[in-house]
Structures are given as C-alpha cells and as structure tokens.
Design an enzyme around this catalytic site. Structure first.
Site, PDB file in Angstrom:
ATOM      1  N   ASP A 453       0.811  -1.224   0.000  1.00  0.00           N
ATOM      2  CA  ASP A 453       0.000   0.000   0.000  1.00  0.00           C
ATOM      3  C   ASP A 453       0.844   1.272   0.000  1.00  0.00           C
ATOM      4  O   ASP A 453       0.407   2.314  -0.483  1.00  0.00           O
ATOM      5  CB  ASP A 453      -1.005   0.016   1.153  1.00  0.00           C
ATOM      6  CG  ASP A 453      -0.389  -0.204   2.506  1.00  0.00           C
ATOM      7  OD1 ASP A 453       0.837  -0.375   2.586  1.00  0.00           O
ATOM      8  OD2 ASP A 453      -1.129  -0.216   3.500  1.00  0.00           O
TER       9      ASP A 453
HETATM   10  C1  LAN Z   1       3.387  -1.111  10.208  1.00  0.00           C
HETATM   11  C2  LAN Z   1       3.254   0.292   9.901  1.00  0.00           C
HETATM   12  C3  LAN Z   1       2.707   0.599   8.555  1.00  0.00           C
HETATM   13  C4  LAN Z   1       1.702  -0.433   8.104  1.00  0.00           C
HETATM   14  C5  LAN Z   1       0.778   0.043   6.977  1.00  0.00           C
HETATM   15  C6  LAN Z   1       1.513   0.595   5.772  1.00  0.00           C
HETATM   16  C7  LAN Z   1      -0.103   1.159   7.504  1.00  0.00           C
HETATM   17  C8  LAN Z   1      -0.100  -1.101   6.575  1.00  0.00           C
HETATM   18  O1  LAN Z   1      -1.077  -0.677   5.698  1.00  0.00           O
HETATM   19  C9  LAN Z   1       0.713  -2.293   6.155  1.00  0.00           C
HETATM   20  C10 LAN Z   1       1.579  -2.781   7.329  1.00  0.00           C
HETATM   21  C11 LAN Z   1       2.506  -1.720   7.910  1.00  0.00           C
HETATM   22  C12 LAN Z   1       3.688  -1.584   6.997  1.00  0.00           C
HETATM   23  C13 LAN Z   1       3.040  -2.089   9.277  1.00  0.00           C
HETATM   24  C14 LAN Z   1       3.289  -3.491   9.630  1.00  0.00           C
HETATM   25  C15 LAN Z   1       3.623  -3.795  11.085  1.00  0.00           C
HETATM   26  C16 LAN Z   1       4.459  -2.728  11.755  1.00  0.00           C
HETATM   27  C17 LAN Z   1       5.782  -2.603  11.023  1.00  0.00           C
HETATM   28  C18 LAN Z   1       3.682  -1.434  11.639  1.00  0.00           C
HETATM   29  C19 LAN Z   1       2.350  -1.424  12.321  1.00  0.00           C
HETATM   30  C20 LAN Z   1       4.545  -0.513  12.463  1.00  0.00           C
HETATM   31  C21 LAN Z   1       5.053  -1.413  13.642  1.00  0.00           C
HETATM   32  C22 LAN Z   1       4.732  -2.860  13.256  1.00  0.00           C
HETATM   33  C23 LAN Z   1       5.831  -3.832  13.706  1.00  0.00           C
HETATM   34  C24 LAN Z   1       5.378  -5.254  13.455  1.00  0.00           C
HETATM   35  C25 LAN Z   1       6.127  -3.610  15.181  1.00  0.00           C
HETATM   36  C26 LAN Z   1       7.074  -4.574  15.778  1.00  0.00           C
HETATM   37  C27 LAN Z   1       6.355  -5.637  16.450  1.00  0.00           C
HETATM   38  C28 LAN Z   1       6.360  -6.902  16.094  1.00  0.00           C
HETATM   39  C29 LAN Z   1       5.233  -7.735  16.459  1.00  0.00           C
HETATM   40  C30 LAN Z   1       7.479  -7.510  15.349  1.00  0.00           C
END
Ligand code: LAN
Length: 727
Positions: A453
C-alpha cells in the site's frame, strides 16, 4: 559505558531542558534528535516550529482568521501543517504507542554495553514515568492499554537499568502492580526471552526457538521463510540467541532484579513449568494444542541437541541476520529485530566491529523525543505514509494549485522522487526478499522494504503531483511509474487481495504455531482491504494516464481485488481494519475501491449497506468514535469520545460512496471545524492506528492530513450535491 546516573529525586529539574533539543533530518528523511549543550550552540541553532511542535511546546505560530466554510478550514489546517514540513519535503513525526519497544532498546543496549547519552537516559525515564498507568502504576502493551505483566515487567526492568532506584515511588508502585499480577513467571514469551537474555529469567522457562529451523529445506510448508516477514525477522535473531543461550554476566543489578521481578524465590522457581504460564491479563492468542505438543518435543531435543545440526542452524541464522543488516543499512525491518540483530552481531563480532558501530548509529533513528519524554518508535518513521496522504489531500481539494502552497508541493515531490526504491535488495532471493525495484516503503529508501500500500500511495501522490498540478517538475519518469506498477502486480494473491509486504506464502494453519500470546494473526501474511485499496486505486489512476501499459493485467487485478473486497464485507456493512482503528478505517478504503468500479450508494446494495451502517454509528454531535478495542474483537466498540480523525474517515467513506444526503456530511464538517484551533491545527485525540490486533500505534500526522482532505473534499462535494436534486 554505563556510568551511574545522576538523577535528582523529584521535580521537573530532574529531566532535561526541552529548549535544547533539535530534530535533525537528513539522508532521505532520517530523523535523529540531538541535545545542544552549550549556549553558543543554542545561539547558532535556534529551535524551529518542528522541534517545538513535537516537543509539545508552544509553536508561536499565529492565530488565523476563523474559517467560515469547510475549504477555508482545510486551508487554515494546511497553513499550520506546512510549518511542520521538513526542509527536504517530508513531514517528520512521532511513531510511538507500543510499550514493549523501549524495554528492548534499553535491555539490548545494556547487554551490549552500548551507552546512551545522559540526556537520552533521563528522557526515557521521563517517558516511562509519564506513561505509567494513572490507576495502578503499571504499563500495558500500548499507551492506552490496561496494565499487563508484559508491559509492567519489561518497563519496570527498563527503568531500573536506566538508573532509577528500586525505592523510587514510581518503581515501588509499578512493582506492587507487577506482584499483584503474579510477577514475571507469567510474562508472555517475548518477555521471557528478553529477561532470559538479561539473565533474570532462566532459559529453561522458554519454549524452544531452535535455529535448526533455518537449516530445513525451503520447500517444507512450515519453513519460516513462509512466515509473515515481521515474525520471521524477529525469530531469526531470536533463534540465534536462543541457540547460543546468550546471557548477560551477573552483576548487582541482575541479582536485585531477580528479587524484584518475582513473587517467589528466584532460585526455587520450577522453570520448565513456566514455559506455558501466561498471565490472563496478557493473553490474547492462547497456544494451540499443536504448538504445545511441538514445544514439548523440542524441549526434549533441547536436552540433547545434535551439535552439527545446531551449528548449521546457527550459521544459517547468522547469515540471514547479516544479510538483513546489510540490506537495510542496519535499520532492519522493525524495532524488535533491530535490537535482537544488534545483540547477535555483538555476540559474534564484539563491540569493535563495523556492525556494532553501524547498529549504534542507526539505533538513533528509532529514538524520538516527544512531549512525554523519549520513546522507541514502531519503525524509523512513517515518512512515506504521511507524505502520501497530505499530497493527495492537497491535490484533491485544489489547495495544491494555490500560490502559497506551490513550493511546499514541489518539495514533497522531490522527497517522493528520492524515496522510490530503484533496485532489488543487495541480498535478494537468498534472503527470501520480495522484489523492491520500483516500490515505495513505509519510511525511507534505506530501510528499503516494499510495502504494497505504500507503493500504491506513493505512486498516487507522485502521479497527482506530476499530472494534476501544473507547476511541478516531472521528476519521476514513466518507466519508473511502470516499475511501481510491476511491483504491485507481483503482490496480488489468488483470492484477489493484497497483503502487506509480500505474497501470502504459508498455509493458514501456520497460525496455530503463533508463539507470541499477545498478538493475533501474525504468522503469515493476510490480505487486507486497506492494502488492496491503495494498490488498485493507484492502478486505476495509472491506467488513465497510460492506458496501454499492461492493460489486461491491470483490469484483471482490479476486478479480482473487488471480488476479494466483496467477500470481506461484514454482514452489518463495514470492513474490519488491521492497521487503523478499525471498521471506520477499513470501510473508508473499501468504499473507495468500490467506487472505482461504479459501485456507489445509488447503484450498489453493498455500498448502501456500508453507508447505512456508518450513518447508524454517527453520534449526536455529528462525529464518529471507535475504540481500539474494536481491533481486538473484530466488532464495533464505541469510543467514549468523538474522534476527529475517525470522523474524517467515515465522512470520506460517505463521499466515496456518493452518499446523496448532505445532512450527515454537513454535521461531520461542523464537528471537525469546531475542534480546529485558532492557529489552524487540531489537538491530539485518541491513538489512531493498530497492528497485530492488539497493539495501538500513533499516527499523529493523521490529525492534519485527514481533516484537510475531508474538509476540502466535503466543501466541493456539498456544493455539487446542492446543484443536484436530492431524492
Ligand atoms: C506497520 C506500519 C505501517 C503499516 C501500513 C503501511 C499502515 C499497513 O497498511 C501495512 C503494514 C505496515 C507496513 C506495518 C506493519 C507492522 C508494523 C511494522 C507497523 C504497524 C509498524 C510497527 C509494526 C511492527 C510489526 C512492530 C514490531 C512488532 C512486532 C510484532 C514484530
């Protein structure tokens, strides 16, 4: 090294002087905060509005004449928000919310002897003090959550490492809460792991994480390269550290923590019995019987590992760690793997190594100082995500063409230009990576991960700026736009949906092996209405400009995506969100997608059902408010307060659906305008985002991009509607 901390016991003075902090933005949008020590430096480098805003200080920006209509309000919003744009064209921002990241930063740094500056330590302490739950002094999994053992055990430990005395009132209160919850024997798996590394929990109390997994043949259905990328990137270094049973050397603090963290005598705890002891306050996804059986078998193996196999597993895991570090300029995919990778590299190569120094440099990118103190962010920023939305908001509302905004939009385009990833990763297939050439990621090119996205929103923003705005330079070639399309087309799953970073690689039963009790749906990629929409809306815009490029592929992708979205609609009419809260968020995306193929209120039962659902949820004051708990339970749970950002999402949904009655939209506009401050900004309300079902995460820039977008769009929409005859 870790020197003793000079911490005065009370009062504001015990922390740092906020007027001395500066945000440095460089190298494609890297964020690092620095503290000016001398008055000379202070004089040379005054604090700007960006610094002040994020530190929670008055920005000094002037009041603006009050808006009399929605477009004016949007314009006022951007007048303010433009001041927060960095010199390189993007908007920096805090990306806090999760409360299990700072302890990883602190414990990992302590274990590897990687010091913090005194001011960083003090501000991390301030953050933990400020974030302690007002009712009981504990911490939860995220800033708005109830106190858990995971949150309280780890953050308490972090405070102690940072230098707060165990008799400090904050520690006393937190410890009482921890003990009331039963102490750290029942901390969830990732907590057990961190505490084991620190040598305040026994390795025998962990379910095994054998590195041998990585030496298995790739074709196995459960091979970890088929897991969701975040989980596998956390478990690669975890398995390495588990394989070598990394443990910090004992010291006085460790002896003391062994007493403080438990209700029972540490040396008498039956550790193997704790593997599956997970506190009820923490547990979201209980272990499956399959997981427990496999863990028991692996525990037996652990007593008699086969050395050549273990060595092979460790070697492969370490290779993968090194490749990940090198692919991402030592940012790594996320904040958990960041610290685990550092510990693994330190273990193998020591603190004089290049890798240690690079990790230390990039550790800064995750450390952000906000109004409450210094936190560890969820990623190294949300740069692309924030640029993508505000650009679209400005172009769709017409604000982009206004003279006073032109320069800022050119800057945004320059940023987008450099943020597109131009090549595939250095270590590509051998590191199980998906293609990246042409993609946009969530934060910076250095981090360098394709996100479906983000590529969609990045491409949309770039196309809007280059095709819909006259005055911009055309920086991104057709070829590069085609590259972005190519990447997106590689990401569609057989059911038509798009997941986050990769295709869904593993079978759905892998979820039964979810070892992290605190998160749901983490083992494999899943398709998301949000990601699916960002991709197909950008494909649709691309098709208008380049009708000859992969026409059939694009048509087909959109058609199949719509089939997926149809299947995901809930009987009540909404869609369940996974990355924002929650039904409000995903419904906005889904209705935008449906409108692409002409499914609107007038023409489609689905679109009508969604609108009726939203209208039913509209509150008396004209707004909407949904709690983060909706994400945990996959059903609408009302927030106690109306939320501006969600009101914008819901109103955008109605407009995408071409909802024919103006009144609900007018009321929403009134609500959002009524919350605007005299300087054009909006105050921070409840947390906006989420991941893995349970953990809320902040998108503070949403309170600018979505109100500006919605208000400007509503202004035009209501005008159009006024011209039509309403049935
Ligand atoms: C994110 C942040 C952005 C988010 C969007 C782009 C909004 C989404 O549409 C796709 C997934 C994504 C890229 C995403 C995936 C998981 C993340 C990286 C996070 C929510 C930010 C933090 C999270 C990450 C997994 C945190 C660390 C924790 C673990 C369980 C490993």
């Amino acid at each position: 090294m870790w020197t003793p901390l000079d911490l005065p016991s009370t009062g504001e003075k015990q922390f740092t002087d906020y007027s001395r902090w500066r945000l440095i933005v460089n190298d494609g949008g890297r964020h690092t905060w620095t503290y000016l020590r001398t008055d000379e430096e202070l004089e040379k480098w005054p604090q700007n509005e960006i610094d002040k805003f994020w530190l929670g200080q008055p920005t000094g920006l002037p009041d603006i004449p009050k808006a009399t209509n929605a477009l004016d309000a949007a314009r006022n919003g951007y007048k303010f928000y433009k001041h927060l744009q960095s010199h390189d064209g993007h908007w920096a921002g805090e990306y806090g919310g999760p409360m299990f990241l700072l302890p990883g930063l602190v414990i990992g740094s302590y274990l590897t002897g990687m010091p913090f500056k005194q001011e960083e330590r003090l501000e991390m302490i301030r953050y933990l003090f400020n974030r302690a739950h007002p009712d009981d002094g504990g911490w939860g999994i995220h800033v708005e959550g109830h106190s858990t053992v995971f949150g309280t055990g780890l953050n308490y430990t972090a405070l102690r490492i940072l230098g707060v005395d165990k008799d400090h009132p904050v520690c006393v209160r937190a410890r009482a809460k921890l003990h009331q919850l039963g102490g750290c024997t029942s901390i969830p798996a990732w907590g057990k792991f961190w505490l084991s590394l620190l040598n305040v929990y026994d390795w025998a109390g962990n379910n095994p994480v054998p590195p041998e997994l990585w030496a298995l043949p790739d074709w196995l259905p459960f091979h970890p390269h088929k897991w969701w990328i975040h989980v596998r990137n956390v478990y690669i270094p975890m398995s390495y550290l588990y394989g070598v049973k990394y443990q910090m050397e004992e010291n006085d603090l460790i002896f003391s923590l062994r007493e403080e963290l438990y209700n029972e005598n540490y040396y008498k705890i039956n550790w193997p019995a704790q593997c599956n002891n997970i506190n009820k306050a923490d547990e979201y996804a209980p272990h499956s019987a399959l997981f427990n059986t496999i863990s028991s078998i692996l525990s037996v193996y652990e007593l008699c590992t086969i050395p050549p196999l273990r060595r092979a597993g460790l070697k492969r895991a370490y290779q993968l760690i090194v490749m990940e570090d090198e692919n991402t300029g030592y940012q790594t995919l996320g904040p958990v793997s960041k610290m685990f990778n550092l510990i693994a590299r330190f273990h193998a190569e020591g603190s004089d190594s290049f890798s240690y120094k690079e990790h230390m440099l990039k550790r800064k990118d995750f450390m952000w100082i906000g109004a409450e103190g210094m936190m560890m962010c969820g990623t190294n920023g949300s740069q692309l995500w924030d640029v993508g939305f505000i650009v679209q908001a400005l172009v769709e509302t017409g604000l982009a063409e206004e003279e006073e905004n032109k320069e800022s939009l050119v800057k945004a385009l320059e940023w987008l230009d450099q943020a597109q990833i131009r090549t595939n990763p250095k270590h590509y297939k051998e590191a199980y990576r998906h293609t990246t050439k042409g993609a946009w990621g969530f934060s910076t090119t250095e981090q360098g991960y394709t996100v479906s996205d983000c590529t969609g929103e990045g491409l949309k923003a770039a196309m809007y700026l280059q095709f819909n705005v006259e005055h911009t330079p055309k920086l991104i070639s057709k070829e590069r736009m085609c590259d972005a399309v190519d990447v997106m087309l590689t990401l569609q799953n057989p059911n038509g949906g798009f997941a986050s970073y990769e295709l869904v690689r593993g079978p759905s039963w892998l979820e039964l092996l979810n070892p992290a009790e605190v998160f749901g749906n983490i083992m494999i990629e899943y398709c998301y209405p949000e990601c699916t929409t960002s991709v197909i809306t950008s494909l649709a815009i691309f098709r208008q400009h380049f009708p000859d490029y992969r026409t059939r592929d694009i048509d087909c992708a959109i058609k199949n995506a719509i089939t997926y979205l149809h299947a995901e609609q809930q009987p009540e009419g909404g869609w369940i969100g996974s990355w924002g809260i929650c039904i409000t968020y995903a419904t906005q995306f889904a209705l935008e997608s449906l409108s692409l193929v002409g499914e609107t209120y007038e023409t489609s039962e689905r679109s009508r059902r969604a609108c009726h659902f939203l209208i039913k949820m509209q509150r008396e004051d004209g707004g909407w408010g949904e709690s983060y708990k909706s994400c945990e339970q996959s059903r609408w749970i009302e927030h106690e307060n109306t939320q501006v950002v969600q009101t914008c999402w819901a109103t955008m949904s109605l407009m995408y659906a071409k909802y024919p009655h103006p009144e609900p939209i007018e009321r929403a506009v009134q609500l959002v305008m009524s919350r605007q401050r005299p300087d054009g900004s909006w105050p921070q309300e409840a947390i906006e985002g989420v991941f893995n079902k349970t953990c809320a995460i902040a998108y503070p820039n949403f309170k600018f991009s979505f109100p500006i977008w919605m208000l400007g769009k509503a202004h035009l929409y209501l005008k159009e509607l006024g011209k039509k005859k309403i049935p």
